[in-house]
Write an enzyme that holds these catalytic residues in place. Structure first.
Site, PDB file in Angstrom:
ATOM      1  N   HIS A 166       0.608  -1.454   0.140  1.00 37.65           N
ATOM      2  CA  HIS A 166       0.070   0.016  -0.195  1.00 37.65           C
ATOM      3  C   HIS A 166       0.652   1.282  -0.320  1.00 37.65           C
ATOM      4  O   HIS A 166       0.245   2.310   0.715  1.00 37.65           O
ATOM      5  CB  HIS A 166      -0.636  -0.084   0.929  1.00 37.65           C
ATOM      6  CG  HIS A 166      -1.951  -0.877   1.088  1.00 37.65           C
ATOM      7  ND1 HIS A 166      -2.792  -1.563   1.200  1.00 37.65           N
ATOM      8  CD2 HIS A 166      -1.516  -2.102   1.911  1.00 37.65           C
ATOM      9  CE1 HIS A 166      -3.564  -3.087   1.264  1.00 37.65           C
ATOM     10  NE2 HIS A 166      -2.276  -3.273   2.161  1.00 37.65           N
ATOM     11  N   SER A 287      14.011  22.446 -14.791  1.00 34.73           N
ATOM     12  CA  SER A 287      13.414  23.483 -14.805  1.00 34.73           C
ATOM     13  C   SER A 287      13.733  24.638 -16.138  1.00 34.73           C
ATOM     14  O   SER A 287      14.925  25.257 -15.280  1.00 34.73           O
ATOM     15  CB  SER A 287      12.178  23.622 -13.005  1.00 34.73           C
ATOM     16  OG  SER A 287      11.965  24.650 -13.851  1.00 34.73           O
ATOM     17  N   GLU A 300       9.719   9.390 -17.095  1.00 34.46           N
ATOM     18  CA  GLU A 300       8.037   9.585 -17.026  1.00 34.46           C
ATOM     19  C   GLU A 300       7.617   9.558 -18.092  1.00 34.46           C
ATOM     20  O   GLU A 300       6.263   9.013 -18.616  1.00 34.46           O
ATOM     21  CB  GLU A 300       7.867  11.148 -16.518  1.00 34.46           C
ATOM     22  CG  GLU A 300       8.154  11.240 -15.350  1.00 34.46           C
ATOM     23  CD  GLU A 300       8.375  13.191 -15.168  1.00 34.46           C
ATOM     24  OE1 GLU A 300       7.102  14.213 -14.886  1.00 34.46           O
ATOM     25  OE2 GLU A 300       9.036  13.611 -15.084  1.00 34.46           O
TER      26      GLU A 300
END
Ligand code: ARG
Length: 467
Positions: A166, A287, A300
């Site tokens: 979990h 960034s 990603e």
């Protein structure tokens, strides 16, 4: 729109006999596949050379024509490879582009190449050859990824990290063990790839349009020349099915799912909050506005490529599900799905192999996290069963009280004073502290396939011998 009296377009040079005029512009656009199936040029030419050689061997065409055809096809191969070939949309697909060029190069002999075959068995052949090569490449790439994991597992057979269920801290495990979980997954993916190669290893050429042919062809000869185990056994099935392509896509989807879970873990692990791994600049981006950021873009994108692959699988299943036997033009839409998925899968495996080798593992962070969250609670319960003779359910209850006590004191289980533990159960002795550390916890899990470093080393040895 086109109308009989005014249409001046010329009819198709391949089947002009029955057609008075050429296609409407929109017909040409929806029909043409050359934009993507030119990728099959090498397979198409190899297939044609094998076919022509067989035709001559069987006395169906002359040796002289065969020689011209083979020479012409080899010329076309080098033209395409060197970028000196002009593909034409009017010629629809790769098969007709090659054949038309052959006619220009060698004249009437070119017309004999298409004896005893159809574009239906031709495209089935070309595509099977392509998918087979792609599967072989995938097999190798998966072997590379497994090798990368084996190296990291060896390096970290003893490094302790929290194991999660979990996504909550569950029990301590070793990072080596976690790596080996992926070795098992990619190992199964690779064995699916090997089975798929076996399934598709049959030669379609000679099935002709759908019914076979009256010419005395030798399908065993072409099968052998093209590296297939044997010819396909049913000509209708041969030109009808694309399950070999769907099998590739399903394998890609399953491998993609594994890659994507790993990508997700890397995304989580590389957050400052976790800090378990760090990707080097080679696999991260910055960034444009926040100078402090380092983003795991490659991971990603691996996660995203998996979405594309799933889309391709569903698209081809849907394209095929309503088609009556045998060939229908719908099937032309099979290629882009497979090409796109193959490119995505290759990129995803390559990027993942790179990241697995590249990432720096912060063993101190992992170890600290492994000890927090009362991850050795099960070890305390097991100790009570083993050393104090409690039934497991009672031990579970006693341990729950110890966790509550630690929580109220804001400390770990190993930091509880003996007096506190004895107040919960009088049979607890100071020996209990031996099992409350994360190292002791993992070392004790020696069951086959368990997380103990000794067992992880056994798993690594097994896979090293297999890889
Ligand atoms: N370009 C076609 C395809 O990819 C080749 C087969 C064409 N066959 C036909 N009967 N029109 O499926």
């Amino acid at each position: 729109m086109a109308d009989d009296t005014t249409d001046t377009k010329s009819s198709n040079q391949m089947w002009g006999g029955r057609f008075a005029s050429g296609p409407d512009a929109i017909m040409e656009e929806i029909n043409a596949s050359i934009g993507f199936d030119k990728k099959l040029f090498a397979q198409d030419i190899r297939g044609s050379i094998a076919h022509a050689t067989m035709l001559a061997h069987q006395g169906i065409i002359s040796a002289e024509d065969k020689d011209k055809i083979v020479h012409g096809l080899n010329t076309i191969l080098s033209e395409i490879e060197s970028g000196n070939f002009e593909f034409s949309r009017q010629l629809e697909d790769i098969h007709m582009n090659v054949e038309a060029r052959l006619a220009t190069l060698i004249g009437p002999a070119a017309g004999r190449l298409h004896t005893a075959r159809s574009r239906n068995d031709q495209v089935a052949l070309d595509f099977r050859l392509w998918v087979k090569e792609e599967l072989q490449k995938t097999e190798q790439m998966l072997t590379g990824l497994i090798a990368a994991f084996l190296d990291r597992a060896e390096e970290h057979a003893e490094s302790v990290m929290p194991g999660f269920t979990h996504l909550q801290t569950a029990q301590p495990v070793t990072f080596g063990h976690h790596c080996m979980a992926y070795v098992e997954m990619f190992g199964r993916d690779r064995s699916r790839v090997r089975h798929a190669i076996e399934h598709l290893d049959e030669s379609p050429i000679g099935a002709a349009a759908l019914a076979g042919t009256g010419y005395p062809i030798d399908r065993h000869m072409t099968a052998k020349a093209l590296g297939f185990r044997e010819p396909t056994r049913n000509s209708i099935d041969t030109v009808s099915d694309r399950d070999f392509a769907i099998e590739f896509l399903s394998i890609a989807a399953i491998a993609g799912m594994h890659l994507s879970r790993l990508a997700e873990e890397i995304v989580i692990w590389s957050t400052p909050q976790f800090g378990f791994v760090r990707l080097s600049d080679a696999f991260s981006t910055g960034s444009s506005i926040m100078p402090q950021k380092k983003n795991p873009d490659a991971a990603e994108l691996v996660r995203a490529k998996t979405g594309r692959i799933n889309g391709s699988l569903v698209a081809l299943l849907t394209i095929m599900k309503g088609l009556p036997l045998a060939y229908s033009k719908d099937m032309q839409e099979d290629k882009e799905q497979v090409f796109d998925a193959a490119e995505s899968l290759e990129l995803a495996i390559a990027a993942m192999t790179g990241m697995v080798r590249d990432m720096t593992v912060n063993t101190a962070r992992m170890k600290a996290a492994a000890g927090s969250g009362y991850s050795t609670a099960t070890d305390l319960a097991d100790w009570l069963v083993r050393e104090a003779g409690l039934p497991f359910r009672d031990a579970h209850h006693v341990t729950g009280r110890a966790v509550a006590l630690a929580e109220s004191k804001g400390c770990d289980l190993a930091e509880l004073p003996l007096s506190g533990l004895q107040a919960i159960h009088p049979d607890i002795t100071d020996k209990v502290y031996d099992v409350l550390t994360v190292e002791a916890s993992v070392a004790s899990r020696k069951s086959f396939g368990g997380t103990a470093p000794s067992e992880v080393r056994n798993q690594i040895a097994f896979w090293r011998a297999r890889n």
